[in-house]
Design a protein around this motif. Structure first.
Motif, PDB file in Angstrom:
ATOM      1  N   VAL A 253      12.560   5.186   3.554  1.00 49.53           N
ATOM      2  CA  VAL A 253      11.336   5.163   4.358  1.00 49.53           C
ATOM      3  C   VAL A 253      10.434   4.006   3.925  1.00 49.53           C
ATOM      4  O   VAL A 253       9.876   3.286   4.765  1.00 49.53           O
ATOM      5  CB  VAL A 253      10.582   6.509   4.231  1.00 49.53           C
ATOM      6  N   ILE A 254      10.288   3.824   2.622  1.00 49.68           N
ATOM      7  CA  ILE A 254       9.462   2.719   2.114  1.00 49.68           C
ATOM      8  C   ILE A 254      10.020   1.387   2.591  1.00 49.68           C
ATOM      9  O   ILE A 254       9.278   0.502   3.048  1.00 49.68           O
ATOM     10  CB  ILE A 254       9.377   2.771   0.579  1.00 49.68           C
ATOM     11  N   ASP A 256      11.865   0.852   5.293  1.00 48.26           N
ATOM     12  CA  ASP A 256      11.591   0.731   6.735  1.00 48.26           C
ATOM     13  C   ASP A 256      10.154   0.295   6.980  1.00 48.26           C
ATOM     14  O   ASP A 256       9.883  -0.558   7.828  1.00 48.26           O
ATOM     15  CB  ASP A 256      11.836   2.076   7.433  1.00 48.26           C
ATOM     16  N   TYR A 257       9.234   0.900   6.237  1.00 48.33           N
ATOM     17  CA  TYR A 257       7.817   0.589   6.447  1.00 48.33           C
ATOM     18  C   TYR A 257       7.501  -0.851   6.050  1.00 48.33           C
ATOM     19  O   TYR A 257       6.654  -1.513   6.671  1.00 48.33           O
ATOM     20  CB  TYR A 257       6.938   1.565   5.666  1.00 48.33           C
ATOM     21  N   GLU A 258       8.154  -1.334   5.020  1.00 43.28           N
ATOM     22  CA  GLU A 258       7.959  -2.735   4.633  1.00 43.28           C
ATOM     23  C   GLU A 258       8.382  -3.663   5.768  1.00 43.28           C
ATOM     24  O   GLU A 258       7.710  -4.663   6.048  1.00 43.28           O
ATOM     25  CB  GLU A 258       8.753  -3.040   3.357  1.00 43.28           C
ATOM     26  N   GLU A 259       9.463  -3.302   6.434  1.00 47.22           N
ATOM     27  CA  GLU A 259       9.945  -4.119   7.552  1.00 47.22           C
ATOM     28  C   GLU A 259       8.991  -4.028   8.746  1.00 47.22           C
ATOM     29  O   GLU A 259       8.670  -5.043   9.377  1.00 47.22           O
ATOM     30  CB  GLU A 259      11.341  -3.649   7.958  1.00 47.22           C
ATOM     31  N   ILE A 260       8.513  -2.821   9.049  1.00 50.67           N
ATOM     32  CA  ILE A 260       7.620  -2.618  10.196  1.00 50.67           C
ATOM     33  C   ILE A 260       6.284  -3.329   9.987  1.00 50.67           C
ATOM     34  O   ILE A 260       5.744  -3.952  10.901  1.00 50.67           O
ATOM     35  CB  ILE A 260       7.400  -1.105  10.427  1.00 50.67           C
ATOM     36  N   THR A 261       5.737  -3.220   8.776  1.00 52.78           N
ATOM     37  CA  THR A 261       4.394  -3.739   8.504  1.00 52.78           C
ATOM     38  C   THR A 261       4.393  -5.173   8.000  1.00 52.78           C
ATOM     39  O   THR A 261       3.347  -5.821   7.979  1.00 52.78           O
ATOM     40  CB  THR A 261       3.691  -2.868   7.444  1.00 52.78           C
ATOM     41  N   ASN A 262       5.558  -5.632   7.567  1.00 56.37           N
ATOM     42  CA  ASN A 262       5.667  -6.946   6.920  1.00 56.37           C
ATOM     43  C   ASN A 262       4.743  -7.021   5.700  1.00 56.37           C
ATOM     44  O   ASN A 262       4.110  -8.033   5.432  1.00 56.37           O
ATOM     45  CB  ASN A 262       5.353  -8.080   7.904  1.00 56.37           C
TER      46      ASN A 262
END
Length: 311
Positions: A253-254, A256-262
């Motif tokens: 999840v972390i 994925d969130y790094e990818e979504i939020t950059n």
């Protein structure tokens, strides 16, 4: 137009359900003591009646139920914190079990006939019994007062359904996430706290090694499940897992969130907390046979949640 009662309706799931039902033209009454919910979560609408009150006020609740004779009753009010139930077992028991049992008793004694009563139970009832995925018939091994109360209350409701012909169902929520979760609460859902961490680019504490896995379900899929169960007669007297049937680790999840939020955040590690469960995901065949199909995967749910937070 149906008359609907939602206890805990200013909370995360309750407020989203309130807005969905109002948008469909229903008349909704919300009872919430605002100990965990926020009145700001609710819209200002003529079809919405908000009452700040605890469901432990049995005299008030009984009068409300008799006076309004609701078509649908969603019992979402709870001390939703496992850790809180460990710290305050008696107080949480009175809210999470006793108050709901008195609601069932009012319905029985006064011969009320709601079209459906739906009680929100939890995947916590399964505990850390190792067989996976969890079916509704899996062994029950609750580890905390929270989980014990949730299981006992759902069993009471099923008994009332079968003994007194009350149209009732119970749902075992897995890890629900989405708008209106309260990241300020130390007991909020992990994805809510993680989302706030990405927003502030702060530090996030992982309890354990981050390989613990969960069945994360986005709020709109939960609302679809609740409405399906409220209207399907095959759901009467039954308990259902509400989840996606998929599993994701916290570290995934972390990522994925790094990818979504950059963005990148600082991750720290601490020992697992008492009562935490390492792996949890659901078999949703029983709900699927009624026509349920989750539409939002974790990545898309995180993307939508991030968009909402930054609206």
């Amino acid at each position: 137009m149906a008359k609907v009662l939602i206890t805990g309706g200013a909370g995360f799931i309750g407020s989203n359900l309130t807005m969905r039902l109002l948008s469909e033209g229903n008349e909704v009454t919300v009872v919430d003591d605002l100990s965990m919910g926020l009145q700001d979560n609710l819209p200002q609408q003529p079809n919405l009646t908000f009452i700040q009150q605890s469901i432990t006020n049995s005299e008030f609740m009984s009068e409300l139920l008799i006076d309004q004779n609701f078509d649908f009753i969603y019992l979402l009010a709870a001390v939703a914190s496992v850790a809180d139930s460990v710290e305050r077992p008696i107080e949480t028991h009175e809210i999470n079990q006793e108050a709901n049992l008195r609601i069932f008793e009012t319905i029985r004694k006064h011969h009320l006939h709601p079209k459906r009563v739906i009680f929100s139970s939890s995947a916590a009832v399964y505990g850390d019994e190792p067989s996976l995925p969890k079916t509704e018939g899996s062994p029950i091994a609750p580890l905390t007062p929270y989980a014990i109360d949730k299981f006992a209350t759902e069993r009471f409701l099923m008994a009332y359904a079968n003994l007194y012909q009350i149209n009732a169902s119970a749902v075992r929520f897995f890890n629900v996430f989405g708008p209106h979760q309260n990241p300020q609460s130390p007991y909020s859902g992990v994805l809510s706290i993680l989302t706030q961490t990405f927003k502030t680019e702060g530090s996030f504490c992982v309890f354990g090694d981050g390989q613990q896995s969960r069945d994360f379900i986005y709020i709109t899929d939960v609302l679809d499940a609740l409405q399906l169960l409220a209207k399907n007669d095959l759901a009467k007297g039954q308990v259902f897992n509400v989840a996606t049937g998929q599993t994701t680790t916290l570290l995934d999840v972390i990522k994925d969130y790094e990818e979504i939020t950059n963005k990148r955040i600082t991750v720290t590690y601490a020992n697992m907390r008492q009562g935490d469960i390492r792996h949890s995901w659901a078999n949703i065949d029983k709900l699927s046979t009624l026509g349920f199909e989750p539409h939002i995967n974790v990545y898309e749910g995180l993307r939508r949640y991030w968009q909402y937070i930054n609206r």
